[in-house]
Enzyme design. Structure first.
Site, PDB file in Angstrom:
ATOM      1  N   ARG A 147       3.637   1.004  -6.704  1.00  0.00           N
ATOM      2  CA  ARG A 147       3.637  -0.044  -5.666  1.00  0.00           C
ATOM      3  C   ARG A 147       2.536  -1.063  -5.919  1.00  0.00           C
ATOM      4  O   ARG A 147       2.512  -2.124  -5.320  1.00  0.00           O
ATOM      5  CB  ARG A 147       3.461   0.592  -4.293  1.00  0.00           C
ATOM      6  CG  ARG A 147       4.577   1.565  -3.922  1.00  0.00           C
ATOM      7  CD  ARG A 147       4.166   2.521  -2.815  1.00  0.00           C
ATOM      8  NE  ARG A 147       4.223   1.906  -1.522  1.00  0.00           N
ATOM      9  CZ  ARG A 147       5.269   1.975  -0.682  1.00  0.00           C
ATOM     10  NH1 ARG A 147       6.351   2.617  -1.059  1.00  0.00           N
ATOM     11  NH2 ARG A 147       5.239   1.414   0.495  1.00  0.00           N
ATOM     12  N   CYS A 201       0.837  -1.210   0.000  1.00  0.00           N
ATOM     13  CA  CYS A 201       0.000   0.000   0.000  1.00  0.00           C
ATOM     14  C   CYS A 201       0.866   1.252   0.000  1.00  0.00           C
ATOM     15  O   CYS A 201       2.061   1.205   0.266  1.00  0.00           O
ATOM     16  CB  CYS A 201      -0.883   0.000   1.243  1.00  0.00           C
ATOM     17  SG  CYS A 201      -1.919  -1.459   1.358  1.00  0.00           S
ATOM     18  N   ASN A 233      -0.198   0.752   6.008  1.00  0.00           N
ATOM     19  CA  ASN A 233       0.494  -0.164   5.104  1.00  0.00           C
ATOM     20  C   ASN A 233       1.033  -1.296   5.964  1.00  0.00           C
ATOM     21  O   ASN A 233       1.731  -1.055   6.931  1.00  0.00           O
ATOM     22  CB  ASN A 233       1.658   0.546   4.391  1.00  0.00           C
ATOM     23  CG  ASN A 233       2.432  -0.416   3.493  1.00  0.00           C
ATOM     24  OD1 ASN A 233       1.863  -1.380   3.004  1.00  0.00           O
ATOM     25  ND2 ASN A 233       3.720  -0.175   3.318  1.00  0.00           N
ATOM     26  N   GLY A 234       0.674  -2.539   5.634  1.00  0.00           N
ATOM     27  CA  GLY A 234       1.171  -3.675   6.408  1.00  0.00           C
ATOM     28  C   GLY A 234       0.020  -4.570   6.835  1.00  0.00           C
ATOM     29  O   GLY A 234      -1.033  -4.601   6.205  1.00  0.00           O
ATOM     30  N   GLU A 254       4.497 -12.248 -15.839  1.00  0.00           N
ATOM     31  CA  GLU A 254       4.003 -11.257 -14.866  1.00  0.00           C
ATOM     32  C   GLU A 254       3.489  -9.994 -15.549  1.00  0.00           C
ATOM     33  O   GLU A 254       2.701  -9.255 -14.958  1.00  0.00           O
ATOM     34  CB  GLU A 254       5.057 -10.913 -13.827  1.00  0.00           C
ATOM     35  CG  GLU A 254       6.242 -10.115 -14.302  1.00  0.00           C
ATOM     36  CD  GLU A 254       7.143  -9.680 -13.136  1.00  0.00           C
ATOM     37  OE1 GLU A 254       6.645  -9.394 -12.036  1.00  0.00           O
ATOM     38  OE2 GLU A 254       8.354  -9.656 -13.338  1.00  0.00           O
ATOM     39  N   HIS A 278      13.235 -35.316 -19.746  1.00  0.00           N
ATOM     40  CA  HIS A 278      12.683 -35.924 -18.515  1.00  0.00           C
ATOM     41  C   HIS A 278      11.246 -35.500 -18.284  1.00  0.00           C
ATOM     42  O   HIS A 278      10.786 -35.451 -17.143  1.00  0.00           O
ATOM     43  CB  HIS A 278      13.571 -35.546 -17.327  1.00  0.00           C
ATOM     44  CG  HIS A 278      14.982 -36.007 -17.474  1.00  0.00           C
ATOM     45  ND1 HIS A 278      15.382 -37.306 -17.258  1.00  0.00           N
ATOM     46  CD2 HIS A 278      16.080 -35.357 -17.908  1.00  0.00           C
ATOM     47  CE1 HIS A 278      16.675 -37.422 -17.505  1.00  0.00           C
ATOM     48  NE2 HIS A 278      17.126 -36.255 -17.895  1.00  0.00           N
ATOM     49  N   LYS A 288       4.794  -3.836  -6.263  1.00  0.00           N
ATOM     50  CA  LYS A 288       6.225  -3.672  -6.503  1.00  0.00           C
ATOM     51  C   LYS A 288       7.038  -4.338  -5.403  1.00  0.00           C
ATOM     52  O   LYS A 288       8.094  -4.875  -5.655  1.00  0.00           O
ATOM     53  CB  LYS A 288       6.595  -2.188  -6.574  1.00  0.00           C
ATOM     54  CG  LYS A 288       8.070  -1.911  -6.823  1.00  0.00           C
ATOM     55  CD  LYS A 288       8.553  -2.523  -8.125  1.00  0.00           C
ATOM     56  CE  LYS A 288      10.022  -2.321  -8.357  1.00  0.00           C
ATOM     57  NZ  LYS A 288      10.544  -3.066  -9.505  1.00  0.00           N
ATOM     58  N   GLU A 294      14.116 -16.356 -15.321  1.00  0.00           N
ATOM     59  CA  GLU A 294      13.805 -14.934 -15.242  1.00  0.00           C
ATOM     60  C   GLU A 294      13.006 -14.496 -16.472  1.00  0.00           C
ATOM     61  O   GLU A 294      12.040 -13.737 -16.355  1.00  0.00           O
ATOM     62  CB  GLU A 294      15.091 -14.136 -15.107  1.00  0.00           C
ATOM     63  CG  GLU A 294      14.995 -12.631 -15.320  1.00  0.00           C
ATOM     64  CD  GLU A 294      14.070 -11.914 -14.333  1.00  0.00           C
ATOM     65  OE1 GLU A 294      13.556 -12.564 -13.388  1.00  0.00           O
ATOM     66  OE2 GLU A 294      13.827 -10.711 -14.538  1.00  0.00           O
ATOM     67  N   LYS A 350       9.364 -12.755 -16.198  1.00  0.00           N
ATOM     68  CA  LYS A 350       9.097 -11.438 -16.806  1.00  0.00           C
ATOM     69  C   LYS A 350       7.891 -11.527 -17.716  1.00  0.00           C
ATOM     70  O   LYS A 350       6.994 -10.705 -17.693  1.00  0.00           O
ATOM     71  CB  LYS A 350      10.314 -10.970 -17.617  1.00  0.00           C
ATOM     72  CG  LYS A 350      11.472 -10.461 -16.829  1.00  0.00           C
ATOM     73  CD  LYS A 350      11.367  -8.992 -16.449  1.00  0.00           C
ATOM     74  CE  LYS A 350      10.947  -8.751 -15.043  1.00  0.00           C
ATOM     75  NZ  LYS A 350      11.475  -9.454 -13.951  1.00  0.00           N
ATOM     76  N   TRP A 397      -3.479  -2.089  -1.620  1.00  0.00           N
ATOM     77  CA  TRP A 397      -3.285  -3.383  -2.290  1.00  0.00           C
ATOM     78  C   TRP A 397      -3.900  -4.396  -1.329  1.00  0.00           C
ATOM     79  O   TRP A 397      -3.375  -4.623  -0.233  1.00  0.00           O
ATOM     80  CB  TRP A 397      -1.796  -3.657  -2.514  1.00  0.00           C
ATOM     81  CG  TRP A 397      -1.531  -4.868  -3.356  1.00  0.00           C
ATOM     82  CD1 TRP A 397      -1.570  -4.948  -4.715  1.00  0.00           C
ATOM     83  CD2 TRP A 397      -1.203  -6.188  -2.890  1.00  0.00           C
ATOM     84  NE1 TRP A 397      -1.261  -6.222  -5.124  1.00  0.00           N
ATOM     85  CE2 TRP A 397      -1.051  -7.013  -4.034  1.00  0.00           C
ATOM     86  CE3 TRP A 397      -1.021  -6.756  -1.635  1.00  0.00           C
ATOM     87  CZ2 TRP A 397      -0.706  -8.359  -3.955  1.00  0.00           C
ATOM     88  CZ3 TRP A 397      -0.695  -8.097  -1.542  1.00  0.00           C
ATOM     89  CH2 TRP A 397      -0.549  -8.889  -2.692  1.00  0.00           C
TER      90      TRP A 397
END
Ligand code: AGP
Length: 606
Positions: A27, A2, A98-99, A485, A501, A601, A478, A482, A74
């Site tokens: 964020r 947040c 925030n938290g 997301e 395999h 973020k 990676e 990328k 968020w």
């Protein structure tokens, strides 16, 4: 994660609050709101979705007042909704948070016993109700905040506003950073300096447990013991300018193109002009280290996976690599000769911070590699090795990743040198390869047209496979991260040697396979995997160098040509096409590149 902002202003604050919240959009969020004091009365506007919704609401229902708080949410506890959006108000108290308040259910039950009826699904509402309860018992605003904080367990940053108190804000930090801003007859609270950059560059950061009492003329801070504390006021240079796209379409694009310069800057900090490795002022001698543990999440974890190859090859030190969410609960044994390194762009990732705290008292040395010097992870480690990526706004990490790799390779070289595992000429060879990174990255960036053309076709795929060997395996991971997301296309990565395999069963003409393979000592092995895939009509997009293109011959669906480079630095070079493929695929799909859905973020909650 947040976003919080608070303003004790000398003009109408509603537009100032919304502008500050715009600076916190990076964020990630799903609703937003502001509250002001209008002739002493608390008034509020909240909206679901992006800030444009809140701005539209304020056009039709403006808010008056020179004192106010704002928030981008968020969602953690409770779905994204107007009802659950902050600021929350109970009686004479409004708060933004925030938290996470871990014991909010028990507090909610206690408050219901005092006659309070929750109206939301959030933990934050409990904070406003508790503070209002103490206020109604005759406590001062400061005492009501102190009493409230004493009841809370969890990690949070809070900012309070009180009915009838036009010249008062109270902020509290426990686990989520908070910045205090100093203006001309105004004071501010923000989640970070970016939020306040349009108002001031004079910033101080609260420490863990601090409570700040702000009026327009002064800020008094008490530490977790209740003692008066002074927190240094710094001038944050360029905060305002850092928050512009400078002509790029997205922050992510800007940050991809910043990589030559920020890596050059990072190199200056870690490789002296005499081509010596200077890991800040660390006194650690790697001869005393028997094992290294690298812990991180997401992209930072893939940087750690890459570093494992470097450290084991160059320094001959055994290296464990873990995702923080697994490490913290597996509670692995650590010896006193272990160096534990926590890699985090934000320095606030909850799992990584918890993993660091697990190591406290168990591992001999706790280091961090972060992009935010004032962050919790940086402050709680024995030594923070900063990356010099500059503020990274795009949720998808790009320049921070390559700067992390640059610092990790410097660390591997220092360890190799301390342990006499490499000869001087080998170190010099690698150092000169590192010094060529900015030039080589520019050459990689020059491939943007071929990458964009390939991405325009990838955008039609439903599933994409990434393959890589050795140093290219973490890069394949990676690249898949990328892509998924920001374009929302399912992508996964495998070590190329694993293809037979199981994953080879996926291969048919519908699934593009991105193979990351410089012409190194493993290339021929990877080439045989490529031929196995092509024999099954798989479409290969190979990212390689000139020799690799020739060796692969005909049959590739597409080839993206990277500049030839020393094998050891290839992960940093090949990160560029991985980033650009994802970027251009997302652009082709029209997704929200800088703030992809469901993502923040920095994941400051478990
Ligand atoms: C990377 O593009 C993602 N945004 C995500 O995986 C990120 O790397 C992860 O959340 C770790 O963040 P940190 O580096 O701030 O700890």
């Amino acid at each position: 994660m947040c976003g919080i902002v608070g303003v004790l202003g000398t003009h109408e604050v509603a537009p100032v609050l919304v502008d500050a919240l715009k600076r916190l959009e990076y964020r990630g969020y799903d609703s937003a709101g502001i509250a002001t004091l209008n002739e002493g009365k608390l008034v509020r506007r909240r909206a679901l979705g992006k800030l444009i919704e809140l701005s539209d609401l304020l056009v039709h229902e403006p808010l008056i007042g020179k004192s106010g708080i704002g928030h981008t949410r968020w969602a953690t506890h409770g779905e994204p909704s107007v009802q659950n959006a902050h600021p929350h108000i109970s009686g004479r108290v409004s708060v933004v948070h925030n938290g996470i308040i871990e014991n909010f259910q028990e507090l909610r039950t206690e408050l219901q016993g005092y006659g309070y009826a929750p109206t939301t699904q959030t933990d934050t509402e409990t904070v406003s109700m508790l503070a209002n309860y103490y206020l109604s018992q005759g406590a001062t605003p400061l005492q009501s905040v102190r009493n409230t904080l004493a009841k809370l367990t969890g990690a949070f940053g809070l900012c309070f506003l009180f009915e009838g108190e036009e010249d008062l804000m109270i902020a509290a930090r426990r686990g989520s950073p908070l910045a205090i801003g100093y203006g001309d007859g105004e004071t501010y609270v923000g989640s970070d300096a970016i939020a306040l950059a349009a108002m001031t560059d004079k910033i101080s950061y609260l420490e863990e447990g601090d409570v700040a009492v702000l009026t327009r003329s002064q800020v008094s801070i008490e530490d977790k013991e209740g003692r008066q504390a002074n927190r240094e006021i710094r001038t944050i240079r360029g905060g305002n300018g850092l928050f512009e796209k400078d002509g790029y379409t997205h922050f992510m694009e800007k940050e991809i193109y910043e990589q030559p310069s920020v890596i050059a800057y990072t190199l200056q900090k870690y490789i002296s002009d005499k081509c010596q490795i200077s890991l800040s002022n660390t006194s650690l001698d790697f001869l005393s280290i028997e094992r290294i543990t690298l812990v991180a999440c997401g992209t930072a974890f893939y940087a750690c996976m890459t570093a494992k190859y470097w450290l084991e090859k160059l320094a001959r030190i055994p290296v464990d690599v873990d995702v923080a969410s697994e490490f913290r609960y597996r509670a692995p044994p650590l010896s006193e000769n272990t160096l534990a390194v926590f890699v985090s762009q934000s320095g606030e990732t909850a799992d990584t911070l918890a993993a660091l705290r697990y190591c406290r008292g168990k591992a001999a040395h706790i280091w961090s590699i972060t992009n935010v010097a004032e962050s919790s992870i940086a402050r709680e480690s024995d030594e923070d090795l900063p990356i010099y990526a500059g503020i990274e706004i795009g949720v998808a990490s790009t320049k921070a990743f390559t700067c992390q790799l640059t610092v990790l390779l410097s660390l591997a070289l220092k360890a190799a040198s301390d342990r006499n595992q490499v000869k001087d000429h080998e170190i010099q060879e690698i150092l000169s390869a590192m010094q060529s990174l900015p030039t080589l990255i520019n050459l990689a960036l020059d491939q943007k047209d071929s990458l964009r053309l390939a991405a325009n076709e990838l955008a039609h795929a439903s599933n994409i496979l990434f393959l890589g060997r050795g140093l290219m395996f973490p890069l394949a991971l990676e690249g898949a991260l990328k892509l998924k997301e920001i374009s929302y296309i399912h992508a996964e990565a495998y070590a190329a040697g694993e293809l037979k395999h199981g994953p080879i069963a996926l291969i048919d003409e519908t699934i593009p396979i991105v193979v990351m393979a410089p012409q190194d000592r493993l290339f021929d092995k990877t080439l045989s995997n490529v031929q196995e895939v092509m024999a099954r009509k798989g479409r290969i997009l190979m990212i390689t160098d000139p020799k690799g293109v020739n060796a692969a011959g005909q049959g590739l669906w597409k080839a993206i040509e990277m500049p030839h480079c020393h094998e050891i630095i290839s992960p940093i070079i090949y990160a560029i096409p991985a980033q650009m493929l994802a970027y251009y695929t997302a652009v082709a799909k029209g997704t929200d590149v800088d703030q992809p859905r469901n993502l923040a973020k920095s994941v400051t909650v478990e």
